[in-house]
Design a protein around this motif. Structure first.
Motif, PDB file in Angstrom:
ATOM      1  N   TYR A   1     -14.254 -12.824 -16.770  1.00 28.32           N
ATOM      2  CA  TYR A   1     -13.483 -13.978 -16.334  1.00 28.32           C
ATOM      3  C   TYR A   1     -12.693 -13.677 -15.066  1.00 28.32           C
ATOM      4  O   TYR A   1     -12.034 -12.644 -14.953  1.00 28.32           O
ATOM      5  CB  TYR A   1     -12.489 -14.411 -17.418  1.00 28.32           C
TER       6      TYR A   1
ATOM      7  N   TYR B   1     -10.184 -15.863 -11.992  1.00 24.06           N
ATOM      8  CA  TYR B   1      -9.384 -17.076 -11.823  1.00 24.06           C
ATOM      9  C   TYR B   1      -8.801 -17.136 -10.415  1.00 24.06           C
ATOM     10  O   TYR B   1      -8.487 -16.109  -9.816  1.00 24.06           O
ATOM     11  CB  TYR B   1      -8.201 -17.084 -12.807  1.00 24.06           C
TER      12      TYR B   1
ATOM     13  N   THR C   1      -9.463 -11.177 -16.409  1.00 20.89           N
ATOM     14  CA  THR C   1      -9.020 -11.046 -17.793  1.00 20.89           C
ATOM     15  C   THR C   1      -9.864 -10.030 -18.544  1.00 20.89           C
ATOM     16  O   THR C   1     -11.082 -10.014 -18.410  1.00 20.89           O
ATOM     17  CB  THR C   1      -9.102 -12.391 -18.517  1.00 20.89           C
TER      18      THR C   1
ATOM     19  N   TYR D   1      -8.149  -9.152 -24.293  1.00 21.22           N
ATOM     20  CA  TYR D   1      -6.955  -9.620 -24.987  1.00 21.22           C
ATOM     21  C   TYR D   1      -6.232 -10.714 -24.214  1.00 21.22           C
ATOM     22  O   TYR D   1      -5.070 -10.959 -24.430  1.00 21.22           O
ATOM     23  CB  TYR D   1      -5.999  -8.453 -25.238  1.00 21.22           C
ATOM     24  N   ASN D   2      -6.955 -11.375 -23.338  1.00 18.59           N
ATOM     25  CA  ASN D   2      -6.366 -12.449 -22.545  1.00 18.59           C
ATOM     26  C   ASN D   2      -5.239 -11.978 -21.650  1.00 18.59           C
ATOM     27  O   ASN D   2      -4.446 -12.777 -21.205  1.00 18.59           O
ATOM     28  CB  ASN D   2      -5.855 -13.582 -23.444  1.00 18.59           C
ATOM     29  N   GLU D   3      -5.125 -10.690 -21.429  1.00 14.22           N
ATOM     30  CA  GLU D   3      -4.105 -10.170 -20.516  1.00 14.22           C
ATOM     31  C   GLU D   3      -4.672 -10.227 -19.119  1.00 14.22           C
ATOM     32  O   GLU D   3      -5.641  -9.528 -18.796  1.00 14.22           O
ATOM     33  CB  GLU D   3      -3.742  -8.733 -20.874  1.00 14.22           C
ATOM     34  N   GLN D   4      -4.090 -11.030 -18.260  1.00 11.29           N
ATOM     35  CA  GLN D   4      -4.621 -11.187 -16.915  1.00 11.29           C
ATOM     36  C   GLN D   4      -4.001 -10.191 -15.956  1.00 11.29           C
ATOM     37  O   GLN D   4      -2.807  -9.912 -16.013  1.00 11.29           O
ATOM     38  CB  GLN D   4      -4.384 -12.613 -16.425  1.00 11.29           C
TER      39      GLN D   4
ATOM     40  N   PHE E   1      -3.501  -9.423 -11.908  1.00 13.09           N
ATOM     41  CA  PHE E   1      -3.447 -10.222 -10.693  1.00 13.09           C
ATOM     42  C   PHE E   1      -3.657  -9.380  -9.446  1.00 13.09           C
ATOM     43  O   PHE E   1      -3.228  -8.221  -9.374  1.00 13.09           O
ATOM     44  CB  PHE E   1      -2.094 -10.938 -10.593  1.00 13.09           C
ATOM     45  N   GLY E   2      -4.286  -9.997  -8.463  1.00 15.28           N
ATOM     46  CA  GLY E   2      -4.411  -9.400  -7.156  1.00 15.28           C
ATOM     47  C   GLY E   2      -3.105  -9.511  -6.378  1.00 15.28           C
ATOM     48  O   GLY E   2      -2.140 -10.106  -6.849  1.00 15.28           O
TER      49      GLY E   2
END
Lengths: 111, 115
Positions: free
Chosen positions: A31, A33, A94, A97-100, A102-103
Motif C-alpha cells: 500500500y 498513499y 503501510t 499493522y496499518n502503521e504508516q 511517511f516520506g
C-alpha cells in the motif's frame, strides 16, 4: 527509517502547467498513499494504491491523478496546476499493522 | 464515516510541566488509533498506536495515550515535557474493516514548550 524518498523536495510552478511528484520506496510494501497537508486541515488523502496498477480515490482527489507501474514507485500528477493545489505533499506506505511510514514531503507552490 | 477532532489547535506549556493533547473520534465500527508527531520541516513519525488490548498505550519519548471507548477519546499525555517536544501532533484513525490502511487525520495540535 523506512526507505521512502520523494522528489522533488521543492517545486515552484505556474498555474496551468502539469506537475508530477514521485514517491519511491525500497520496502516492497503493497500500500502506498498520497496526502496533502494544509494548515487547519491536517493531512487529507488524495489517492492510494493497493498494488501495481491498482489505485483508488481518497477524500480530495479532484484535479489529481496517480499511476503505479512498479511496486516501488507511486506518481502523483497535477494535470493543470491551480493555486489551490499549493500545499505540502506527503507519500506514505503501510506495513501489515496499518502503521504508516511517511516520506519527507514535497513543498509545491503554484503561482 | 470516520472523523477525528483535535480539540486544541495550540497548547502552550512550560518546560517540565505535564501536558495533555485531546483527541475525539467518531466511528460506527471498531478502530485503530494513532498519534503522530511532526517536527518542523519533516515528515510524520509515529508516537504510539492502539490496535487492541490494553487501553493504556505507551509510546516513544515518554508519551502515553489512553483509549476510552465510551467517550470515543484517545488523549495523549506526557508527565514532563521538554523543549525538544515542541512540534505538531496529529491524531489519526483507521479501522480493521477497511483493510486498506487509509488514515483519517485530525487537524493537528501545535505544542509549544516554553523555557
Amino acid at each position: 527509517d523506512a526507505g521512502i524518498t520523494q522528489s522533488p523536495r521543492h517545486k515552484v510552478t505556474e498555474t496551468g502547467t502539469p506537475v508530477t511528484l514521485r514517491c519511491h520506496q525500497t520496502e516492497n510494501h503493497r500500500y502506498m498513499y498520497w496526502y496533502r497537508q494544509d494548515p487547519g486541515h491536517g493531512l487529507r488523502l488524495i489517492h492510494y494504491s493497493y498494488g501495481v496498477k491498482d489505485t483508488d480515490k481518497g477524500e480530495v482527489s479532484d484535479g489529481y491523478s496517480v499511476s503505479r507501474s512498479k511496486t516501488e514507485d507511486f506518481l502523483l500528477t497535477l494535470e493543470s496546476a491551480t493555486s489551490s493545489q499549493t500545499s505540502v505533499y506527503f507519500c506514505a506506505i503501510t506495513d501489515s499493522y496499518n502503521e504508516q511510514f511517511f516520506g519527507p514531503g514535497t513543498r509545491l507552490t503554484v503561482l | 464515516a470516520q472523523s477525528v477532532t483535535q480539540l486544541d489547535s495550540q497548547v502552550p506549556v512550560f518546560e517540565e510541566a505535564p501536558v495533555e493533547l485531546r483527541c475525539n473520534y467518531s466511528s460506527s465500527v471498531s478502530v485503530y488509533l494513532f498519534w503522530y508527531v511532526q517536527y518542523p520541516n519533516q515528515g510524520l513519525q509515529l508516537l504510539l498506536k492502539y490496535l487492541s488490548g490494553s487501553t493504556l498505550v505507551k509510546g516513544i519519548n515518554g508519551f502515553e495515550a489512553e483509549f476510552n471507548k465510551s467517550q470515543t477519546s484517545f488523549h495523549l499525555r506526557k508527565p514532563s515535557v521538554h523543549i525538544s517536544d515542541t512540534a505538531e501532533y496529529f491524531c489519526a484513525v483507521s479501522g480493521p474493516s477497511s483493510n486498506t490502511g487509509k488514515l483519517i487525520f485530525g487537524q493537528g495540535t501545535t505544542l509549544q514548550v516554553k523555557p
